[in-house]
Design a protein around this motif. Structure first.
Motif, PDB file in Angstrom:
ATOM      1  N   ARG A 164      50.285  36.704  62.888  1.00  0.00           N
ATOM      2  CA  ARG A 164      48.850  36.626  62.591  1.00  0.00           C
ATOM      3  C   ARG A 164      48.363  37.905  61.933  1.00  0.00           C
ATOM      4  O   ARG A 164      47.576  37.875  60.975  1.00  0.00           O
ATOM      5  CB  ARG A 164      48.068  36.353  63.870  1.00  0.00           C
ATOM      6  CG  ARG A 164      46.547  36.279  63.640  1.00  0.00           C
ATOM      7  CD  ARG A 164      45.821  35.799  64.879  1.00  0.00           C
ATOM      8  NE  ARG A 164      46.186  34.413  65.184  1.00  0.00           N
ATOM      9  CZ  ARG A 164      45.662  33.729  66.198  1.00  0.00           C
ATOM     10  NH1 ARG A 164      44.775  34.309  67.003  1.00  0.00           N
ATOM     11  NH2 ARG A 164      46.025  32.485  66.419  1.00  0.00           N
ATOM     12  N   ARG A 165      48.820  39.045  62.442  1.00  0.00           N
ATOM     13  CA  ARG A 165      48.415  40.320  61.844  1.00  0.00           C
ATOM     14  C   ARG A 165      48.956  40.445  60.415  1.00  0.00           C
ATOM     15  O   ARG A 165      48.280  41.018  59.543  1.00  0.00           O
ATOM     16  CB  ARG A 165      48.922  41.465  62.714  1.00  0.00           C
ATOM     17  CG  ARG A 165      48.629  42.863  62.168  1.00  0.00           C
ATOM     18  CD  ARG A 165      47.158  43.158  62.123  1.00  0.00           C
ATOM     19  NE  ARG A 165      46.917  44.520  61.640  1.00  0.00           N
ATOM     20  CZ  ARG A 165      45.993  44.853  60.763  1.00  0.00           C
ATOM     21  NH1 ARG A 165      45.191  43.917  60.272  1.00  0.00           N
ATOM     22  NH2 ARG A 165      45.839  46.094  60.375  1.00  0.00           N
ATOM     23  N   CYS A 166      50.145  39.914  60.146  1.00  0.00           N
ATOM     24  CA  CYS A 166      50.690  39.902  58.780  1.00  0.00           C
ATOM     25  C   CYS A 166      49.709  39.243  57.822  1.00  0.00           C
ATOM     26  O   CYS A 166      49.453  39.743  56.714  1.00  0.00           O
ATOM     27  CB  CYS A 166      52.010  39.147  58.725  1.00  0.00           C
ATOM     28  SG  CYS A 166      53.421  40.046  59.366  1.00  0.00           S
ATOM     29  N   VAL A 167      49.177  38.101  58.223  1.00  0.00           N
ATOM     30  CA  VAL A 167      48.257  37.359  57.360  1.00  0.00           C
ATOM     31  C   VAL A 167      46.937  38.117  57.201  1.00  0.00           C
ATOM     32  O   VAL A 167      46.313  38.076  56.133  1.00  0.00           O
ATOM     33  CB  VAL A 167      48.030  35.939  57.914  1.00  0.00           C
ATOM     34  CG1 VAL A 167      47.009  35.182  57.075  1.00  0.00           C
ATOM     35  CG2 VAL A 167      49.356  35.172  57.944  1.00  0.00           C
ATOM     36  N   GLU A 168      46.514  38.820  58.223  1.00  0.00           N
ATOM     37  CA  GLU A 168      45.313  39.641  58.095  1.00  0.00           C
ATOM     38  C   GLU A 168      45.538  40.757  57.073  1.00  0.00           C
ATOM     39  O   GLU A 168      44.645  41.077  56.278  1.00  0.00           O
ATOM     40  CB  GLU A 168      44.937  40.244  59.448  1.00  0.00           C
ATOM     41  CG  GLU A 168      44.431  39.230  60.457  1.00  0.00           C
ATOM     42  CD  GLU A 168      44.208  39.850  61.834  1.00  0.00           C
ATOM     43  OE1 GLU A 168      44.526  41.053  61.997  1.00  0.00           O
ATOM     44  OE2 GLU A 168      43.734  39.140  62.734  1.00  0.00           O
ATOM     45  N   ILE A 169      46.720  41.344  57.097  1.00  0.00           N
ATOM     46  CA  ILE A 169      47.037  42.427  56.160  1.00  0.00           C
ATOM     47  C   ILE A 169      47.210  41.883  54.748  1.00  0.00           C
ATOM     48  O   ILE A 169      46.721  42.473  53.780  1.00  0.00           O
ATOM     49  CB  ILE A 169      48.323  43.158  56.611  1.00  0.00           C
ATOM     50  CG1 ILE A 169      48.062  43.887  57.933  1.00  0.00           C
ATOM     51  CG2 ILE A 169      48.808  44.133  55.542  1.00  0.00           C
ATOM     52  CD1 ILE A 169      49.322  44.355  58.631  1.00  0.00           C
ATOM     53  N   GLU A 170      47.912  40.741  54.623  1.00  0.00           N
ATOM     54  CA  GLU A 170      48.163  40.127  53.316  1.00  0.00           C
ATOM     55  C   GLU A 170      47.843  38.636  53.405  1.00  0.00           C
ATOM     56  O   GLU A 170      48.680  37.828  53.792  1.00  0.00           O
ATOM     57  CB  GLU A 170      49.616  40.357  52.875  1.00  0.00           C
ATOM     58  CG  GLU A 170      49.962  39.723  51.535  1.00  0.00           C
ATOM     59  CD  GLU A 170      48.900  39.996  50.477  1.00  0.00           C
ATOM     60  OE1 GLU A 170      48.121  39.068  50.158  1.00  0.00           O
ATOM     61  OE2 GLU A 170      48.837  41.136  49.991  1.00  0.00           O
TER      62      GLU A 170
END
Length: 402
Positions: A164-170
C-alpha cells in the motif's frame, strides 16, 4: 582512452585539475555501454550481483526459459575463469565488504556528479525522485531487508515499505499492489539520461580545451617496461605523460598486450525506450526496480526507459527481438497505462563486470606506473563514474610531486 561515461568523467576531473587532456575512442562519445543504460544513479542501493543468495537462485536463473540471467557456455577460458571467480565471490562476507566499498565510492560519486552538473548545466533529464525496489515474495523481501539494514548502518537512508505504501509513493503501481510483497524505498536516488550526459560533457570539455580524437581506434601501447610512452592509434602514436585506460570491455585486450590480465568480462544488458503517457498518474516518476525480473524502469522527461537482464554470452552486441519484447511485456504488466509501448529505441550493451562487482581503479602492481585503470564498473558505471574519476587524481598528484 575511452569516451564512455567513465572515460569522460575521468577527462572532466583531470581537466578540472589543470591537466592537458586528450580523449581517444574508436566511436562517438557515449556510443557503447553508456548510450541507453538503465539511467538510474543508484547511490544508496548497491547490492552486488555476487551474493550468497545466488546459490539458491542458480538453477532457476540458468534453466528457466524466461530467466533474466543467461549463460551461453563458450570455448572461452576468460568466461570460465570469470564465472568461477564470480561463484567464489557469492559469499556473505564478500558481499558485505563489497557493499561497504561501493557505498563509500557512490557517495563520493554523488558529490562529484552534482558538482559537474552545477558547473556545466548539462540538460540530461535529471530527476531526484527516489527509487523503489520491488519484491514479489516474502522470502526475497526478508533478504532485501537484511541488505537494507547493512546499507543503513553504512549511512544509507532507506525504509522497508508494504504494497500500500508503494502505491502511495508511486501511484502508477496501483494495479500491481496485490503482486507486491514489499519494497525497499530510497528517497534520495536519482536518474538521468547517460547519453545526454556524455554529449554534454564532450561539449563542455571541448570548451575547456580538451582534445577529442573520435573514430580513432587505440591499437596498442608503446612501453619501455616502466613507462607508457605513447598510445598507438589508427591515425598514429599519441604521446603523453600519463594514460588512463577506460575502454570498458575493450580495456582487457589492451591490458593483455602489456602483460596484465584484467578480471573483466562482458555482462550484456538490454533496454527499450518508449514514450511516457501524458496522464501524470499513468507512467512512473519514481524509479522502480523489479528485483525478480532484474529490470529497471526510469522516467527520462517524456520517455520511459525499461532496462535489465544479465547475459554472459561473450562479445555479442546483437539485439534479439525476443529480449526487447520481454522488456516491453514487463512494462505492459507493471505499468499498463504508462505508454503505448512502441519503441523509440532498442539497445544492447556490454557492461564491463568484475566477479565481485568492484571496479578496477588506479595503478596496478606490475603495470607501467604512468598507466591508470578505470574499468570494471559492471551495471554501476553511470553511478560510480565520477567517484572513480576522482580516485585517479591522487596517483597523478603523487606523480607530479616526484
Amino acid at each position: 582512452m575511452g569516451a564512455g561515461i567513465v572515460g569522460l568523467a575521468s577527462a572532466w576531473e583531470l581537466a578540472q585539475q589543470g591537466h592537458k587532456v586528450t580523449v581517444i575512442d574508436r566511436a562517438a562519445s557515449g556510443a557503447g555501454a553508456s548510450r541507453a543504460n538503465g539511467a538510474q544513479l543508484s547511490y544508496s542501493y548497491v547490492q552486488p550481483l555476487a551474493d550468497a543468495s545466488i546459490w539458491r537462485q542458480l538453477p532457476k536463473l540458468l534453466l528457466a526459459s524466461d530467466s533474466p540471467l543467461k549463460l551461453r557456455i563458450q570455448a572461452d577460458p576468460a568466461q570460465w575463469a570469470w564465472g568461477l571467480s564470480f561463484l567464489a565471490a557469492c559469499r556473505n562476507d564478500v558481499s558485505r565488504a563489497t557493499t561497504e566499498t561501493l557505498l563509500a565510492l557512490a557517495e563520493r560519486s554523488r558529490a562529484a556528479f552534482d558538482a559537474m552538473l552545477s558547473a556545466s548545466q548539462i540538460a540530461c533529464d535529471f530527476s531526484a525522485t527516489g527509487k523503489l525496489v520491488l519484491y514479489a515474495n516474502q522470502e526475497s523481501f526478508v533478504a532485501a531487508q537484511r541488505q537494507m539494514l547493512l546499507q543503513r548502518a553504512l549511512g544509507s537512508v532507506q525504509e522497508a515499505v508494504d504494497a500500500r505504501r508503494c502505491v502511495e509513493i508511486e501511484p502508477a503501481l496501483e494495479r500491481q499492489e496485490a503482486r507486491i510483497a514489499g519494497a525497499i524505498y530510497t528517497p534520495s536516488e536519482c536518474a538521468a539520461d547517460c547519453f545526454k550526459v556524455c554529449a554534454g560533457l564532450e561539449t563542455a570539455l571541448r570548451a575547456r580545451g580538451v582534445r577529442f580524437m573520435l573514430e580513432t581506434e587505440v591499437t596498442g601501447l608503446v612501453s619501455d617496461g616502466l613507462q607508457i610512452r605513447a598510445a598507438q592509434t589508427s591515425t598514429g602514436d599519441i604521446e603523453g605523460d600519463a594514460f588512463v585506460l577506460a575502454m570498458a570491455t575493450g580495456s582487457v585486450p589492451l591490458a593483455r598486450s602489456i602483460g596484465k590480465r584484467l578480471p573483466v568480462y562482458p555482462l550484456k544488458g538490454y533496454s527499450a525506450t518508449v514514450r511516457a503517457a501524458t496522464d501524470p498518474f499513468a507512467a512512473p516518476h519514481v524509479s522502480v526496480t523489479d528485483a525478480a525480473r532484474k529490470m529497471v524502469f526510469a522516467r527520462l522527461g517524456d520517455r520511459l526507459r525499461i532496462a535489465g537482464m544479465a547475459e554472459l554470452v561473450g562479445h555479442d552486441n546483437s539485439v534479439p527481438d525476443a529480449r526487447i519484447e520481454t522488456l516491453l511485456a514487463a512494462g505492459r504488466e507493471v505499468f499498463p497505462r504508462a505508454s503505448d509501448y512502441a519503441t523509440l529505441d532498442r539497445w544492447a550493451g556490454l557492461r564491463p563486470a568484475t566477479p565481485t562487482g568492484l571496479p578496477i581503479v588506479g595503478r596496478l602492481a606490475g603495470a607501467p606506473e604512468n598507466l591508470l585503470f578505470n574499468t570494471g564498473h559492471g551495471a554501476l558505471g553511470f553511478t560510480l563514474a565520477f567517484g572513480t574519476a576522482r580516485a585517479l587524481l591522487k596517483p597523478l598528484q603523487e606523480r607530479r610531486r616526484t
